[in-house]
Write an enzyme that holds these catalytic residues in place. Structure first.
Site, PDB file in Angstrom:
ATOM      1  N   TYR A  14     -32.364   9.378 -18.169  1.00  0.00           N
ATOM      2  CA  TYR A  14     -32.539   7.952 -18.485  1.00  0.00           C
ATOM      3  C   TYR A  14     -31.931   7.605 -19.844  1.00  0.00           C
ATOM      4  O   TYR A  14     -31.489   6.482 -20.058  1.00  0.00           O
ATOM      5  CB  TYR A  14     -34.037   7.592 -18.540  1.00  0.00           C
ATOM      6  CG  TYR A  14     -34.647   7.173 -17.230  1.00  0.00           C
ATOM      7  CD1 TYR A  14     -34.658   8.040 -16.140  1.00  0.00           C
ATOM      8  CD2 TYR A  14     -35.238   5.925 -17.093  1.00  0.00           C
ATOM      9  CE1 TYR A  14     -35.239   7.662 -14.944  1.00  0.00           C
ATOM     10  CE2 TYR A  14     -35.826   5.536 -15.906  1.00  0.00           C
ATOM     11  CZ  TYR A  14     -35.824   6.408 -14.838  1.00  0.00           C
ATOM     12  OH  TYR A  14     -36.405   6.019 -13.662  1.00  0.00           O
ATOM     13  N   ASP A  26     -43.442   7.209  -6.950  1.00  0.00           N
ATOM     14  CA  ASP A  26     -43.336   6.205  -5.875  1.00  0.00           C
ATOM     15  C   ASP A  26     -43.663   6.853  -4.529  1.00  0.00           C
ATOM     16  O   ASP A  26     -44.369   6.289  -3.706  1.00  0.00           O
ATOM     17  CB  ASP A  26     -41.912   5.624  -5.795  1.00  0.00           C
ATOM     18  CG  ASP A  26     -41.762   4.349  -6.608  1.00  0.00           C
ATOM     19  OD1 ASP A  26     -42.455   4.217  -7.642  1.00  0.00           O
ATOM     20  OD2 ASP A  26     -40.960   3.478  -6.224  1.00  0.00           O
ATOM     21  N   LYS A  64     -35.853  21.678 -11.262  1.00  0.00           N
ATOM     22  CA  LYS A  64     -34.759  22.119 -10.391  1.00  0.00           C
ATOM     23  C   LYS A  64     -34.054  23.242 -11.149  1.00  0.00           C
ATOM     24  O   LYS A  64     -32.868  23.166 -11.482  1.00  0.00           O
ATOM     25  CB  LYS A  64     -33.833  20.920 -10.109  1.00  0.00           C
ATOM     26  CG  LYS A  64     -32.774  21.156  -9.066  1.00  0.00           C
ATOM     27  CD  LYS A  64     -33.293  21.150  -7.629  1.00  0.00           C
ATOM     28  CE  LYS A  64     -32.186  21.534  -6.670  1.00  0.00           C
ATOM     29  NZ  LYS A  64     -32.665  21.716  -5.281  1.00  0.00           N
TER      30      LYS A  64
END
Ligand code: IPM
Ligand code: MG
Length: 371
Positions: free
Chosen positions: A142, A249, A189
């Site tokens: 971000y 979400d 990851k």
């Protein structure tokens, strides 16, 4: 307690849901004899329209001067659908998070028995789910360097993390795990990304200071699947910014509506409380937006200041509204309750629950007499 609260309602349904949370906090102040003051300020598309800047300096200053920030939602389709827009509402939120140093975003995922049927996932799988996502909020992809080639034919976003950025949220997550079911899952990851390998290294090291907490690891793709097939296995999920955005979400599906999910964003000196949902522009002004996520975020605000009895009063009133189906259409297709009705019920219930229940009882008695 005296609290100065900055209120950033934002765009879309932001103002109408925020109004309900302010109503609820005002009811709490009245009931428990606190003094909460509220200062409104613009952020997002409305701030761009008014000033050209999604986070005007005056808004940032109001937030810095406040004890806490209550945030509605931002975003507007006129920017989403325009890849050439120079400024975007979301930049306001990102700048606010960065400027206030809100490095930990805390998103609880729980189920309500009365709403189990609302989830597309089987009730027996989700019943009694109770976990918290600790999402890093001020770094990662971000906030990394962004680049678009001059010919516009390639672009990049860097993902950067420092050890310090990992450590500070990891400590918060371990402390939370310690006071709960003592399990922490790091989602990363690390089979692919260097930043994920740094996270693993630091978190393994920090785990030594929390011997009572069991630490395990999941790759994010597997985690996305595990959240759906066996959500009860999780207690605390710790993860980086973008993975946390996506997984929270996804996890909201377990609760039955994204309109239920609250969050707090915590830094060294500041704290902000916001629903995880967006500005839902299609619903703006229709009275159908669910105010529970921001009301539950207000409960997290109260907990942040150790006002646990007050926070419980809010949560009990929310539970009661769900139980009695005094809910917006996302939760309840049969009754026609508006955003405002839900906020009114919850604040009335906080102030005088006996009177509210008595009135409801009389109402239903009255109805059955008529029949
Ligand atoms: C969230 C939102 C934001 C994010 C957007 C509105 C910038 O999706 O808080 O999850 O991506 O962090
Ligand atoms: Mg998101």
């Amino acid at each position: 307690m005296d609290l100065k609260i900055a209120v950033l309602a934002g765009d879309g349904i932001g103002p109408e849901i925020t109004e309900q949370a302010v109503k609820v906090l005002t009811a709490v102040a009245k009931k428990f004899k606190h003094s909460f003051s509220f200062t409104n300020a613009d952020v997002g598309a409305i701030a761009i329209d008014n000033t050209g800047n999604p986070l005007p300096d005056t808004t940032l200053q109001i937030c810095k001067d406040a004890d806490a920030v209550l945030f509605g939602a931002i975003g507007d389709p006129k920017y989403d659908n325009n890849p050439n827009a120079k400024v975007r509402p979301e930049q306001g939120l990102l700048k606010l998070r960065k400027s206030l140093g809100l490095f930990a975003n805390i998103r609880p995922i729980i189920t309500y028995n009365a709403l189990l049927h609302k989830s597309p996932i089987k009730e027996k799988v989700i019943k009694n789910t109770n976990f918290i996502i600790f999402r890093e909020l001020t770094s990662g992809i971000y906030f990394g360097k962004k680049n678009v080639a001059e010919d516009g034919l390639s672009a990049s976003d860097d993902c950067f993390y420092s050890a310090e950025e990992v450590d500070r949220i990891a400590h918060l997550a371990f402390q939370a795990a310690k006071s709960r079911r003592k399990k922490l899952t790091l989602v990363d990851k690390s089979n692919i990304l260097e930043t994920s390998r740094l996270w693993r290294k630091r978190v393994k090291e920090i785990a030594k200071q929390y011997p009572e907490v069991t630490l395990d690891f999941l790759f994010v793709d597997n985690a996305a699947m595990q959240i759906i097939i066996n959500p009860r296995q999780f207690d605390i999920i710790l993860t980086e910014n973008m993975f946390g955005d996506i997984l929270s979400d996804e996890a909201s599906v377990i609760s039955g509506s994204i309109g239920l999910l609250a969050s707090s964003s915590i830094g060294e000196n500041n704290a902000l409380f916001e629903p995880i949902h967006g500005s839902f522009p299609q619903a703006k002004g229709k009275g159908i937006a669910n105010p529970l996520a921001i009301i539950l975020s207000a409960a997290m605000l109260l907990e942040y200041f150790d006002l646990y009895e007050e926070a419980d009063a809010v949560k009990n009133a929310v539970n009661k509204s769900i139980e009695l189906e005094i809910s917006t259409p996302d939760l309840n297709g049969t009754q026609k309750n508006t955003t405002n009705d839900v906020g009114e019920f919850i604040s009335d219930f906080i102030i005088d629950k006996k009177r509210v229940l008595y009135q409801l009882e009389n109402l239903s008695l009255g109805q059955s007499t008529i029949i």
